[in-house]
Design a protein around this motif. Structure first.
Motif, mmCIF file in Angstrom:
data_model
loop_
_atom_site.group_PDB
_atom_site.id
_atom_site.type_symbol
_atom_site.label_atom_id
_atom_site.label_comp_id
_atom_site.label_asym_id
_atom_site.label_seq_id
_atom_site.Cartn_x
_atom_site.Cartn_y
_atom_site.Cartn_z
ATOM 1 N N LEU A 12 7.973 -68.218 -53.864
ATOM 2 C CA LEU A 12 9.140 -67.483 -54.108
ATOM 3 C C LEU A 12 9.389 -66.593 -52.850
ATOM 4 C CD1 LEU A 12 7.798 -65.712 -57.371
ATOM 5 C CD2 LEU A 12 9.793 -67.501 -57.217
ATOM 6 N N ASN A 13 10.790 -66.554 -52.523
ATOM 7 C CA ASN A 13 11.313 -65.780 -51.648
ATOM 8 C C ASN A 13 11.696 -64.539 -51.970
ATOM 9 O OD1 ASN A 13 11.168 -67.835 -49.593
ATOM 10 N ND2 ASN A 13 12.880 -68.935 -50.431
ATOM 11 N N GLY A 14 12.202 -63.986 -53.178
ATOM 12 C CA GLY A 14 12.579 -62.969 -53.689
ATOM 13 C C GLY A 14 14.039 -62.872 -53.514
ATOM 14 N N PRO A 15 14.562 -61.495 -53.795
ATOM 15 C CA PRO A 15 13.866 -60.539 -54.547
ATOM 16 C C PRO A 15 13.446 -60.981 -55.799
ATOM 17 C CG PRO A 15 16.018 -59.701 -53.605
ATOM 18 C CD PRO A 15 16.002 -61.323 -53.557
ATOM 19 N N VAL A 37 6.623 -60.423 -50.932
ATOM 20 C CA VAL A 37 7.964 -60.572 -51.837
ATOM 21 C C VAL A 37 8.669 -59.463 -51.951
ATOM 22 C CG1 VAL A 37 8.768 -61.826 -53.773
ATOM 23 C CG2 VAL A 37 6.991 -62.695 -52.611
ATOM 24 N N ALA A 38 9.789 -59.186 -51.860
ATOM 25 C CA ALA A 38 10.451 -57.842 -52.475
ATOM 26 C C ALA A 38 10.550 -57.929 -53.853
ATOM 27 C CB ALA A 38 12.058 -57.661 -51.856
ATOM 28 N N VAL A 39 10.191 -56.805 -54.324
ATOM 29 C CA VAL A 39 9.914 -56.454 -55.856
ATOM 30 C C VAL A 39 10.651 -55.062 -56.216
ATOM 31 C CG1 VAL A 39 8.491 -56.102 -58.052
ATOM 32 C CG2 VAL A 39 7.751 -57.683 -56.097
ATOM 33 N N TYR A 40 11.592 -55.211 -57.432
ATOM 34 C CA TYR A 40 12.227 -53.974 -58.075
ATOM 35 C C TYR A 40 11.870 -53.805 -59.400
ATOM 36 C CZ TYR A 40 14.861 -54.394 -53.642
ATOM 37 O OH TYR A 40 15.054 -54.367 -52.224
ATOM 38 N N LEU A 41 11.672 -52.494 -59.769
ATOM 39 C CA LEU A 41 11.208 -52.288 -61.105
ATOM 40 C C LEU A 41 11.842 -51.690 -61.834
ATOM 41 C CD1 LEU A 41 7.608 -50.969 -59.617
ATOM 42 C CD2 LEU A 41 8.096 -53.348 -60.478
ATOM 43 N N SER A 42 11.902 -51.845 -63.206
ATOM 44 C CA SER A 42 12.642 -51.172 -64.496
ATOM 45 C C SER A 42 11.691 -51.025 -65.468
ATOM 46 C CB SER A 42 13.911 -52.168 -64.669
ATOM 47 O OG SER A 42 14.699 -51.384 -65.556
ATOM 48 N N ASP A 43 11.993 -49.879 -65.956
ATOM 49 C CA ASP A 43 11.212 -49.492 -67.149
ATOM 50 C C ASP A 43 11.894 -48.583 -67.951
ATOM 51 O OD1 ASP A 43 7.982 -50.066 -68.205
ATOM 52 O OD2 ASP A 43 9.006 -48.312 -69.076
ATOM 53 N N PRO A 44 11.943 -48.494 -69.498
ATOM 54 C CA PRO A 44 12.365 -47.557 -70.014
ATOM 55 C C PRO A 44 11.685 -45.975 -69.892
ATOM 56 C CG PRO A 44 11.857 -49.274 -71.523
ATOM 57 C CD PRO A 44 11.442 -49.832 -70.269
ATOM 58 N N SER A 45 10.508 -46.201 -69.587
ATOM 59 C CA SER A 45 9.782 -45.001 -69.364
ATOM 60 C C SER A 45 9.741 -44.683 -67.938
ATOM 61 C CB SER A 45 8.121 -45.305 -69.885
ATOM 62 O OG SER A 45 7.472 -44.360 -69.238
ATOM 63 N N SER A 68 21.102 -59.853 -55.003
ATOM 64 C CA SER A 68 20.965 -61.036 -56.313
ATOM 65 C C SER A 68 19.467 -61.083 -56.424
ATOM 66 C CB SER A 68 21.990 -62.021 -56.361
ATOM 67 O OG SER A 68 23.202 -61.531 -56.388
ATOM 68 N N PRO A 69 18.813 -61.037 -57.520
ATOM 69 C CA PRO A 69 17.401 -61.439 -57.543
ATOM 70 C C PRO A 69 17.299 -63.055 -57.525
ATOM 71 C CG PRO A 69 17.963 -60.497 -59.505
ATOM 72 C CD PRO A 69 19.019 -60.310 -58.698
ATOM 73 N N GLU A 70 16.007 -63.528 -57.143
ATOM 74 C CA GLU A 70 15.905 -64.703 -57.408
ATOM 75 C C GLU A 70 15.425 -65.173 -58.855
ATOM 76 O OE1 GLU A 70 12.847 -68.383 -55.272
ATOM 77 O OE2 GLU A 70 12.734 -66.155 -54.795
ATOM 78 N N PRO A 93 23.406 -63.637 -63.272
ATOM 79 C CA PRO A 93 23.921 -64.868 -63.622
ATOM 80 C C PRO A 93 23.431 -65.968 -62.846
ATOM 81 C CG PRO A 93 25.744 -63.377 -62.694
ATOM 82 C CD PRO A 93 24.575 -62.557 -63.204
ATOM 83 N N ASP A 94 22.847 -65.515 -61.494
ATOM 84 C CA ASP A 94 22.240 -66.402 -60.715
ATOM 85 C C ASP A 94 20.896 -66.396 -60.442
ATOM 86 O OD1 ASP A 94 24.929 -67.202 -59.731
ATOM 87 O OD2 ASP A 94 24.905 -65.308 -58.495
ATOM 88 N N ALA A 95 19.903 -65.885 -61.414
ATOM 89 C CA ALA A 95 18.797 -65.581 -61.348
ATOM 90 C C ALA A 95 18.035 -66.436 -62.523
ATOM 91 C CB ALA A 95 18.101 -64.315 -61.523
ATOM 92 N N THR A 96 16.792 -67.018 -62.416
ATOM 93 C CA THR A 96 16.059 -67.613 -63.420
ATOM 94 C C THR A 96 15.335 -66.327 -64.121
ATOM 95 O OG1 THR A 96 15.677 -69.516 -62.284
ATOM 96 C CG2 THR A 96 13.857 -68.680 -64.019
#
Length: 369
Positions: A12-15, A37-45, A68-70, A93-96
């Motif tokens: 994986l190249n990321g993000p 690898v670049a990682v971005y996080l999301s959580d309702p909490s 755009s994330p990979e 729309p461009d991500a798996t």
């Protein structure tokens, strides 16, 4: 361009966007970040997300900007996974998009009924975890050498499948490919049924007098260990895979009724033979469980070494076993009730059993066979 973005390390190249910062989501972030690898996080909490960011699993999603994330990894609870996957497919729309829920067929049916773009979706399931939950329990190496099931749909593109497999291999997991239905049938037997049986057994202990529980050994501890799992999560898992679990429980019920009928009159003609057959059937099933490193099943010899319950004794024992030149296949620890002594149960190849017993005895260890 993110300062995290690197190329050429793994697949994986990321993000990569991780939605859900519980134990598994945060562990995925930690593992990928450890590989650059670049990682971005999301959580309702907000609290869970902040903890995951603080321990280095990635940056808040807002920091990704217009990039755009990979890959998007949905690590949400099973009962909302389809909702989150559908939204991620629309937002990126461009991500798996992959999910890591422990059931697959129900989520796939839900997504298909909504008309989601399944060409960019792959269901997956890492077969790893801990008794502890939440981001503080996360470990970047959690998936190393653990099974990770990839369940492509008929519509999944080759690129989406490749990205899903790359996620698992980059985290050190061992990839298997199943259909969603095959996966749910398999985990119903090897994961969900053990949880149910462990919880049912532990339920019997609620009103047991403590003097009776003081006799408990490794057998009870081993078979009830997973009964400490999160009830909320298991309500969702069992509800989503109820059909597959119930099919197996029908067979368990038949076996229980057979056993109960035999034990109600254990002196009846054929009763002892029936008990022996039941135990033998269990022996045969247990012998089919894959051996070390996923190899063929293999019988091992066990011995027990008594050690004083003080610092350094187990380390000394293991060092001396290494000096003797015997490889350990498995190891368990137990404690003697009422005595300041530990019991180290050691598994070795049968050909090494007598050698190890003699060598340890010569070195002054108390060995039980």
């Amino acid at each position: 361009m993110s300062a995290f973005r690197t190329h050429g390390r793994g697949h994986l190249n990321g993000p990569v966007v991780v939605i859900g910062t519980g134990l598994l989501g945060t562990s995925i972030g930690l593992g990928l970040r450890g590989r650059g690898v670049a990682v971005y996080l999301s959580d309702p909490s907000p609290t869970n997300q902040a903890v995951a960011v603080d321990i280095g699993a990635g940056l808040p999603l807002a920091a990704m900007g217009d990039e755009s994330p990979e890959l998007v990894v949905v690590a949400s609870p099973p009962d909302v996974t389809a909702d989150v996957v559908e939204r991620a497919l629309a937002d990126y729309p461009d991500a798996t998009v992959v999910d890591i829920a422990s059931v697959k067929a129900a989520i796939l049916r839900d997504l298909r009924s909504r008309g989601a773009d399944l060409s960019r979706y792959v269901g997956t399931h890492p077969m790893a975890g801990r008794e502890k939950s939440g981001p503080v329990a996360a470990r970047g190496e959690l998936f190393t050498s653990m099974p990770w099931v990839v369940c492509p749909t008929e519509e999944s593109s080759a690129g989406a499948v490749q990205a899903a497999r790359a996620l698992a291999t980059d985290l050190g997991a061992l990839v298997s490919q199943f259909t969603a239905e095959e996966h749910d049938g398999a985990v119903a037997l090897v994961s969900h049924l053990p949880q149910v049986m462990s919880s049912l057994l532990a339920t019997r202990l609620q009103d047991t007098p403590m003097h009776a529980l003081s006799l408990a050994g490794n057998g009870l501890r081993d078979t009830t260990r997973i009964a400490a799992s999160d009830p909320t999560l298991w309500v969702q898992i069992l509800g989503a895979n109820a059909g597959k679990v119930v099919e197996i429980l029908y067979g368990v019920r038949d076996d229980l009724n057979r056993l109960i009928g035999t034990l109600e009159d254990p002196a009846a003609a054929g009763a002892r033979l029936d008990l022996a057959q039941l135990m033998s059937e269990g022996n045969a099933g247990q012998a089919r469980i894959p051996g070390k490193h996923g190899g063929p099943p293999q019988a091992y010899s066990w011995l027990t070494v008594l050690v004083d319950d003080r610092p350094g004794q187990i380390a000394r024992l293991l060092t001396e076993i290494g000096e003797i030149g015997v490889n350990l296949e498995d190891l368990r620890l137990d404690h003697s009730s009422g005595q300041n002594v530990g019991m180290v149960e050691i598994s070795v190849l049968p050909s090494a059993h007598d050698l190890l017993v003699e060598a340890l005895s010569d070195r002054g260890w108390r060995v039980l066979q």
